[in-house]
Write a protein that holds these residues in place. Structure first.
Motif, PDB file in Angstrom:
ATOM      1  N   ALA A 120       0.824  -1.219   0.000  1.00  0.00           N
ATOM      2  CA  ALA A 120       0.000   0.000   0.000  1.00  0.00           C
ATOM      3  C   ALA A 120       0.854   1.265   0.000  1.00  0.00           C
ATOM      4  O   ALA A 120       0.524   2.252   0.645  1.00  0.00           O
ATOM      5  N   ALA A 121       1.962   1.217  -0.751  1.00  0.00           N
ATOM      6  CA  ALA A 121       2.847   2.383  -0.842  1.00  0.00           C
ATOM      7  C   ALA A 121       2.858   2.961  -2.255  1.00  0.00           C
ATOM      8  O   ALA A 121       3.781   3.676  -2.627  1.00  0.00           O
ATOM      9  N   GLY A 122       1.843   2.622  -3.054  1.00  0.00           N
ATOM     10  CA  GLY A 122       1.777   3.145  -4.415  1.00  0.00           C
ATOM     11  C   GLY A 122       2.555   2.332  -5.429  1.00  0.00           C
ATOM     12  O   GLY A 122       2.793   2.798  -6.534  1.00  0.00           O
ATOM     13  N   LEU A 123       2.954   1.130  -5.060  1.00  0.00           N
ATOM     14  CA  LEU A 123       3.747   0.296  -5.956  1.00  0.00           C
ATOM     15  C   LEU A 123       2.967  -0.904  -6.504  1.00  0.00           C
ATOM     16  O   LEU A 123       3.549  -1.922  -6.848  1.00  0.00           O
ATOM     17  N   ALA A 124       1.688  -0.795  -6.597  1.00  0.00           N
ATOM     18  CA  ALA A 124       0.837  -1.819  -7.218  1.00  0.00           C
ATOM     19  C   ALA A 124       1.002  -3.196  -6.587  1.00  0.00           C
ATOM     20  O   ALA A 124       1.087  -4.204  -7.287  1.00  0.00           O
ATOM     21  N   SER A 125       1.024  -3.244  -5.274  1.00  0.00           N
ATOM     22  CA  SER A 125       1.201  -4.537  -4.606  1.00  0.00           C
ATOM     23  C   SER A 125       0.031  -5.477  -4.849  1.00  0.00           C
ATOM     24  O   SER A 125       0.238  -6.677  -5.064  1.00  0.00           O
ATOM     25  N   SER A 126      -1.197  -4.979  -4.833  1.00  0.00           N
ATOM     26  CA  SER A 126      -2.334  -5.882  -5.074  1.00  0.00           C
ATOM     27  C   SER A 126      -2.349  -6.351  -6.521  1.00  0.00           C
ATOM     28  O   SER A 126      -2.675  -7.508  -6.793  1.00  0.00           O
ATOM     29  N   ALA A 127      -1.965  -5.497  -7.452  1.00  0.00           N
ATOM     30  CA  ALA A 127      -1.896  -5.912  -8.854  1.00  0.00           C
ATOM     31  C   ALA A 127      -0.863  -7.017  -9.030  1.00  0.00           C
ATOM     32  O   ALA A 127      -1.088  -7.981  -9.762  1.00  0.00           O
ATOM     33  N   ALA A 128       0.269  -6.898  -8.356  1.00  0.00           N
ATOM     34  CA  ALA A 128       1.299  -7.929  -8.440  1.00  0.00           C
ATOM     35  C   ALA A 128       0.799  -9.241  -7.843  1.00  0.00           C
ATOM     36  O   ALA A 128       1.038 -10.316  -8.391  1.00  0.00           O
ATOM     37  N   GLY A 129       0.087  -9.162  -6.718  1.00  0.00           N
ATOM     38  CA  GLY A 129      -0.460 -10.366  -6.098  1.00  0.00           C
ATOM     39  C   GLY A 129      -1.487 -11.049  -6.979  1.00  0.00           C
ATOM     40  O   GLY A 129      -1.465 -12.267  -7.145  1.00  0.00           O
ATOM     41  N   PHE A 130      -2.387 -10.266  -7.575  1.00  0.00           N
ATOM     42  CA  PHE A 130      -3.377 -10.848  -8.477  1.00  0.00           C
ATOM     43  C   PHE A 130      -2.712 -11.386  -9.742  1.00  0.00           C
ATOM     44  O   PHE A 130      -3.155 -12.386 -10.303  1.00  0.00           O
ATOM     45  N   ALA A 131      -1.639 -10.752 -10.198  1.00  0.00           N
ATOM     46  CA  ALA A 131      -0.900 -11.268 -11.351  1.00  0.00           C
ATOM     47  C   ALA A 131      -0.304 -12.639 -11.033  1.00  0.00           C
ATOM     48  O   ALA A 131      -0.309 -13.539 -11.875  1.00  0.00           O
ATOM     49  N   CYS A 132       0.204 -12.803  -9.822  1.00  0.00           N
ATOM     50  CA  CYS A 132       0.709 -14.119  -9.410  1.00  0.00           C
ATOM     51  C   CYS A 132      -0.400 -15.161  -9.497  1.00  0.00           C
ATOM     52  O   CYS A 132      -0.202 -16.245 -10.056  1.00  0.00           O
ATOM     53  N   LEU A 133      -1.562 -14.830  -8.948  1.00  0.00           N
ATOM     54  CA  LEU A 133      -2.669 -15.789  -8.982  1.00  0.00           C
ATOM     55  C   LEU A 133      -3.068 -16.111 -10.413  1.00  0.00           C
ATOM     56  O   LEU A 133      -3.382 -17.250 -10.742  1.00  0.00           O
ATOM     57  N   GLY A 134      -3.047 -15.105 -11.276  1.00  0.00           N
ATOM     58  CA  GLY A 134      -3.385 -15.327 -12.680  1.00  0.00           C
ATOM     59  C   GLY A 134      -2.368 -16.173 -13.417  1.00  0.00           C
ATOM     60  O   GLY A 134      -2.689 -16.818 -14.416  1.00  0.00           O
ATOM     61  N   ASN A 135      -1.138 -16.195 -12.922  1.00  0.00           N
ATOM     62  CA  ASN A 135      -0.078 -16.980 -13.564  1.00  0.00           C
ATOM     63  C   ASN A 135       0.030 -18.398 -13.024  1.00  0.00           C
ATOM     64  O   ASN A 135       0.849 -19.174 -13.500  1.00  0.00           O
ATOM     65  N   ILE A 136      -0.764 -18.719 -12.032  1.00  0.00           N
ATOM     66  CA  ILE A 136      -0.677 -20.048 -11.430  1.00  0.00           C
ATOM     67  C   ILE A 136      -1.342 -21.056 -12.337  1.00  0.00           C
ATOM     68  O   ILE A 136      -2.480 -20.887 -12.748  1.00  0.00           O
ATOM     69  N   ASN A 137      -0.609 -22.096 -12.647  1.00  0.00           N
ATOM     70  CA  ASN A 137      -1.095 -23.170 -13.498  1.00  0.00           C
ATOM     71  C   ASN A 137      -1.250 -24.414 -12.636  1.00  0.00           C
ATOM     72  O   ASN A 137      -0.260 -24.956 -12.159  1.00  0.00           O
ATOM     73  N   PRO A 138      -2.488 -24.873 -12.435  1.00  0.00           N
ATOM     74  CA  PRO A 138      -2.684 -26.045 -11.578  1.00  0.00           C
ATOM     75  C   PRO A 138      -1.909 -27.275 -12.039  1.00  0.00           C
ATOM     76  O   PRO A 138      -1.635 -28.157 -11.255  1.00  0.00           O
ATOM     77  N   LEU A 139      -1.520 -27.347 -13.291  1.00  0.00           N
ATOM     78  CA  LEU A 139      -0.757 -28.502 -13.762  1.00  0.00           C
ATOM     79  C   LEU A 139       0.676 -28.479 -13.249  1.00  0.00           C
ATOM     80  O   LEU A 139       1.390 -29.466 -13.337  1.00  0.00           O
ATOM     81  N   SER A 140       1.112 -27.326 -12.713  1.00  0.00           N
ATOM     82  CA  SER A 140       2.483 -27.232 -12.224  1.00  0.00           C
ATOM     83  C   SER A 140       2.568 -27.462 -10.715  1.00  0.00           C
ATOM     84  O   SER A 140       3.604 -27.245 -10.127  1.00  0.00           O
ATOM     85  N   TYR A 141       1.488 -27.883 -10.108  1.00  0.00           N
ATOM     86  CA  TYR A 141       1.504 -28.141  -8.667  1.00  0.00           C
ATOM     87  C   TYR A 141       2.536 -29.201  -8.324  1.00  0.00           C
ATOM     88  O   TYR A 141       2.718 -30.168  -9.054  1.00  0.00           O
ATOM     89  N   SER A 142       3.198 -29.015  -7.204  1.00  0.00           N
ATOM     90  CA  SER A 142       4.090 -30.053  -6.698  1.00  0.00           C
ATOM     91  C   SER A 142       3.433 -30.670  -5.473  1.00  0.00           C
ATOM     92  O   SER A 142       2.667 -30.021  -4.778  1.00  0.00           O
TER      93      SER A 142
END
Length: 148
Positions: free
Chosen positions: A122-144
């Protein structure tokens, strides 16, 4: 499905800073901005978000931690994201561990999400956007697989 297993995947994305930020939305439902914005992606070696998602039949409800503190997932953005993750999930099988998750099973499974920013949240560096981008990049086929 076996009862004593956890599948986990981790994604990392850089954050960014807005040079020109949009002001307001022309469509609240579609979340469309009134005007364009320009942002700069920052060096992921120094400013990034790392998010891990775990799934297990032992989990009783969805949970999330941000920088080590549990937060509520009751908000619409979180629920939309979780719904989309489940909708995009596909079959996962680990024959060695005896784990098989059919696409239809994802609706019944709960996830635990741990997200960490290596910069101030929450310092103006798009932390929530980065977190949601991580979730969007998660591929369930890559689960370990992690066995208890």
């Amino acid at each position: 499905m076996a009862e004593k297993w956890v599948l986990m995947v981790t994604a990392q994305t850089p954050t960014n800073i807005a040079v020109i930020k949009y002001w307001g939305k022309r469509d609240e439902n579609l979340i469309l901005p009134i005007n364009d914005s320009i942002s700069v992606t920052l060096d992921p070696q120094h400013l990034c978000t790392t998010t891990s998602v775990a799934v297990s039949p032992a989990f009783t409800h969805d949970r999330m931690w941000l920088n080590g503190k549990e937060i509520s997932l009751s908000g619409g953005r979180y629920q939309n994201c979780l719904r989309e993750l489940r909708a995009r999930a596909s079959d996962v099988e680990d024959e060695e561990k005896g784990i098989k998750i059919a696409k239809k099973d994802w609706e019944k499974l709960h996830v635990h999400i741990a997200s960490y920013n290596n910069f101030p949240t929450a310092a103006g560096l798009a932390s929530s956007a980065a977190g949601f981008a991580c979730l969007g990049n998660i591929n369930p086929l890559s689960y370990s697989c992690v066995n208890d």
